[in-house]
Design a protein around this motif. Structure first.
Motif, PDB file in Angstrom:
ATOM      1  N   VAL A  37      20.269  -4.198  -3.139  1.00 34.20           N
ATOM      2  CA  VAL A  37      20.595  -5.600  -2.819  1.00 34.20           C
ATOM      3  C   VAL A  37      19.356  -6.496  -2.798  1.00 34.20           C
ATOM      4  CG1 VAL A  37      21.505  -7.123  -1.025  1.00 34.20           C
ATOM      5  CG2 VAL A  37      22.730  -5.035  -1.614  1.00 34.20           C
ATOM      6  N   PRO A  38      18.256  -6.106  -2.122  1.00 30.87           N
ATOM      7  CA  PRO A  38      17.068  -6.971  -2.155  1.00 30.87           C
ATOM      8  C   PRO A  38      16.511  -7.167  -3.561  1.00 30.87           C
ATOM      9  CG  PRO A  38      16.911  -5.381  -0.382  1.00 30.87           C
ATOM     10  CD  PRO A  38      18.072  -4.963  -1.207  1.00 30.87           C
ATOM     11  N   ILE A  39      16.510  -6.101  -4.386  1.00 22.43           N
ATOM     12  CA  ILE A  39      16.021  -6.241  -5.757  1.00 22.43           C
ATOM     13  C   ILE A  39      16.943  -7.163  -6.550  1.00 22.43           C
ATOM     14  CG2 ILE A  39      15.535  -5.000  -7.897  1.00 22.43           C
ATOM     15  CD1 ILE A  39      13.548  -4.395  -5.724  1.00 22.43           C
ATOM     16  N   TRP A  40      18.243  -7.021  -6.344  1.00 24.90           N
ATOM     17  CA  TRP A  40      19.203  -7.898  -7.021  1.00 24.90           C
ATOM     18  C   TRP A  40      18.955  -9.366  -6.632  1.00 24.90           C
ATOM     19  CZ3 TRP A  40      22.701 -11.471  -5.347  1.00 24.90           C
ATOM     20  CH2 TRP A  40      23.627 -11.920  -6.283  1.00 24.90           C
ATOM     21  N   MET A  41      18.719  -9.609  -5.348  1.00 28.28           N
ATOM     22  CA  MET A  41      18.482 -10.988  -4.890  1.00 28.28           C
ATOM     23  C   MET A  41      17.195 -11.548  -5.478  1.00 28.28           C
ATOM     24  SD  MET A  41      19.627 -10.604  -0.910  1.00 28.28           S
ATOM     25  CE  MET A  41      19.231 -12.297  -0.524  1.00 28.28           C
ATOM     26  N   LEU A  42      16.156 -10.712  -5.529  1.00 28.85           N
ATOM     27  CA  LEU A  42      14.883 -11.154  -6.096  1.00 28.85           C
ATOM     28  C   LEU A  42      15.062 -11.537  -7.563  1.00 28.85           C
ATOM     29  CD1 LEU A  42      11.873 -11.445  -5.375  1.00 28.85           C
ATOM     30  CD2 LEU A  42      11.537  -9.120  -6.211  1.00 28.85           C
ATOM     31  N   THR A  43      15.806 -10.740  -8.305  1.00 20.59           N
ATOM     32  CA  THR A  43      16.064 -11.030  -9.721  1.00 20.59           C
ATOM     33  C   THR A  43      16.859 -12.322  -9.876  1.00 20.59           C
ATOM     34  OG1 THR A  43      16.147  -8.647 -10.137  1.00 20.59           O
ATOM     35  CG2 THR A  43      17.016 -10.082 -11.846  1.00 20.59           C
ATOM     36  N   GLU A  44      17.823 -12.530  -9.010  1.00 24.59           N
ATOM     37  CA  GLU A  44      18.641 -13.738  -9.090  1.00 24.59           C
ATOM     38  C   GLU A  44      17.837 -14.997  -8.785  1.00 24.59           C
ATOM     39  OE1 GLU A  44      22.057 -14.233  -9.863  1.00 24.59           O
ATOM     40  OE2 GLU A  44      21.697 -12.277 -10.767  1.00 24.59           O
ATOM     41  N   PHE A  45      16.864 -14.888  -7.886  1.00 19.84           N
ATOM     42  CA  PHE A  45      16.049 -16.063  -7.575  1.00 19.84           C
ATOM     43  C   PHE A  45      15.091 -16.388  -8.716  1.00 19.84           C
ATOM     44  CE2 PHE A  45      17.174 -15.859  -3.021  1.00 19.84           C
ATOM     45  CZ  PHE A  45      17.382 -17.212  -2.818  1.00 19.84           C
ATOM     46  N   ILE A  46      14.648 -15.343  -9.437  1.00 14.75           N
ATOM     47  CA  ILE A  46      13.750 -15.588 -10.569  1.00 14.75           C
ATOM     48  C   ILE A  46      14.512 -16.215 -11.733  1.00 14.75           C
ATOM     49  CG2 ILE A  46      12.292 -14.446 -12.305  1.00 14.75           C
ATOM     50  CD1 ILE A  46      11.644 -12.343 -10.158  1.00 14.75           C
ATOM     51  N   ILE A  80       9.763  -4.328  -0.893  1.00 10.92           N
ATOM     52  CA  ILE A  80       8.445  -4.072  -1.494  1.00 10.92           C
ATOM     53  C   ILE A  80       8.308  -2.614  -1.916  1.00 10.92           C
ATOM     54  CG2 ILE A  80       5.957  -4.139  -1.110  1.00 10.92           C
ATOM     55  CD1 ILE A  80       6.420  -6.384   0.894  1.00 10.92           C
ATOM     56  N   VAL A  81       8.556  -1.692  -1.001  1.00  9.49           N
ATOM     57  CA  VAL A  81       8.448  -0.258  -1.322  1.00  9.49           C
ATOM     58  C   VAL A  81       9.476   0.116  -2.389  1.00  9.49           C
ATOM     59  CG1 VAL A  81       8.679   2.062  -0.375  1.00  9.49           C
ATOM     60  CG2 VAL A  81       7.534   0.291   0.959  1.00  9.49           C
ATOM     61  N   THR A  82      10.669  -0.489  -2.315  1.00 13.94           N
ATOM     62  CA  THR A  82      11.712  -0.189  -3.301  1.00 13.94           C
ATOM     63  C   THR A  82      11.279  -0.602  -4.703  1.00 13.94           C
ATOM     64  OG1 THR A  82      13.332  -0.667  -1.570  1.00 13.94           O
ATOM     65  CG2 THR A  82      14.170  -0.475  -3.804  1.00 13.94           C
ATOM     66  N   THR A  83      10.589  -1.717  -4.809  1.00 13.23           N
ATOM     67  CA  THR A  83      10.130  -2.197  -6.113  1.00 13.23           C
ATOM     68  C   THR A  83       9.244  -1.172  -6.810  1.00 13.23           C
ATOM     69  OG1 THR A  83      10.191  -4.466  -5.285  1.00 13.23           O
ATOM     70  CG2 THR A  83       8.946  -4.084  -7.298  1.00 13.23           C
ATOM     71  N   VAL A 101       0.840  -1.197   0.000  1.00 14.29           N
ATOM     72  CA  VAL A 101       0.000   0.000   0.000  1.00 14.29           C
ATOM     73  C   VAL A 101       0.877   1.250   0.000  1.00 14.29           C
ATOM     74  CG1 VAL A 101      -1.700   1.300   1.335  1.00 14.29           C
ATOM     75  CG2 VAL A 101      -1.881  -1.192   1.179  1.00 14.29           C
ATOM     76  N   THR A 102       1.917   1.236   0.845  1.00 10.62           N
ATOM     77  CA  THR A 102       2.841   2.371   0.875  1.00 10.62           C
ATOM     78  C   THR A 102       3.520   2.548  -0.477  1.00 10.62           C
ATOM     79  OG1 THR A 102       3.256   1.938   3.217  1.00 10.62           O
ATOM     80  CG2 THR A 102       4.828   3.349   2.081  1.00 10.62           C
ATOM     81  N   GLY A 103       3.943   1.432  -1.075  1.00 13.56           N
ATOM     82  CA  GLY A 103       4.627   1.505  -2.364  1.00 13.56           C
ATOM     83  C   GLY A 103       3.750   2.055  -3.466  1.00 13.56           C
ATOM     84  N   ILE A 104       2.501   1.563  -3.539  1.00 15.52           N
ATOM     85  CA  ILE A 104       1.579   2.039  -4.582  1.00 15.52           C
ATOM     86  C   ILE A 104       1.255   3.516  -4.390  1.00 15.52           C
ATOM     87  CG2 ILE A 104      -0.787   1.822  -5.427  1.00 15.52           C
ATOM     88  CD1 ILE A 104      -0.577  -1.184  -4.911  1.00 15.52           C
TER      89      ILE A 104
END
Length: 267
Positions: free
Chosen positions: A220-229, A208-211, A117-120
């Motif tokens: 770093v969290p976005i990088w990790m999420l991309t690597e897991f996908i 989440i908010v960073t996305t 909600v904060t992110g949107i």
């Protein structure tokens, strides 16, 4: 009666142990797979142990770029949170006005809302005002919930402090700035430091908010999420996860001991 109490005590300790294991076993699994020789699957037991992934992670520039961006965002967000959170807290704590409780609630609301909600809402607002997505939009987004951490820490400290010191300072002729510099600031210093450390940890691993508020930047969290996908060398991702655990855990431990020692002195 004593038998029932002992059974209750044993049950409580058993439940605590299961709760502790439930929380920490997944973290231990991540650390364990950082040492696996298998780079594509999650085999158990591990086919072998190796430390080579730490060397591989050390040499990858994309990881260092993500760490540098996350550190930059966390540091700037923390500084903004300390400044604005302290001002907001002093204004709300010292003043009496209509709607004070509502304003206090609105200050702490961002950390209570779901991250999506904060992110949107932040993304919609930034788009409405034509703000291009960049590192600074991530900083603004992280500062919104980091302010709450500083605000709560400082407010709790002020509520435990005696207002007579401030009154004595003013009676002795000190102006508001001198009173803040020599009386209030030393009194809330450890609360500010603890709030800053918690803010840094929260910002560093926020995903989440960073996305919603990042452009092409990869923290770093976005990088990790991309690597897991799209996994390439899965243990390297686990190595970075171990690094994130250390970076976020150490400030939280430091903040805990700072507030604990301060409470001990108060007693």
């Amino acid at each position: 009666m004593r038998s029932k109490w002992n059974l209750g005590s044993i049950g409580l300790k058993t439940a605590t142990l299961f709760g502790f294991l439930f929380i920490h076993i997944p973290i231990l699994i991540i650390i364990m797979y950082a040492f696996s020789t298998d780079e594509k699957t999650f085999q158990f037991p591990l086919p072998g142990f190796t430390t080579k992934w730490f060397g591989v992670a050390w040499e990858r520039n994309d990881i260092w770029e993500a760490i540098a961006l996350s550190s930059q965002v966390a540091l700037v967000s923390t500084v903004i949170a300390i400044f604005l959170g302290t001002l907001a807290c002093l204004a709300v704590y010292r003043s009496q006005f209509f709607g004070k409780e509502i304003i206090s609630f609105l200050v702490i609301l961002p950390i209570a809302l779901p991250g999506i909600v904060t992110g949107i809402s932040l993304r919609s607002a930034m788009s409405l005002f034509g703000i291009p997505f960049s590192t600074w939009t991530i900083v603004i987004a992280h500062a919104t919930f980091c302010i709450v951490t500083v605000y709560n820490n400082v407010l709790a400290r002020l509520r435990r402090s005696s207002h007579s010191m401030v009154e004595a300072s003013m009676d002795l002729g000190a102006n508001p700035w001198q009173t803040f510099r020599f009386v209030i600031l030393p009194n809330i210093a450890t609360a500010l430091l603890a709030g800053g450390m918690l803010s840094f940890a929260l910002s560093f691993d926020e995903v989440i908010v960073t996305t919603f508020t990042a452009g092409q930047q990869s923290t770093v969290p976005i990088w990790m999420l991309t690597e897991f996908i799209r996994p390439r060398q899965r243990p390297v991702t686990n190595v970075v996860a171990v690094f994130v655990i250390l970076v976020t855990t150490l400030p939280i431990l430091a903040a805990y001991y700072l507030t604990k020692e301060d409470e001990g002195r108060k007693k």
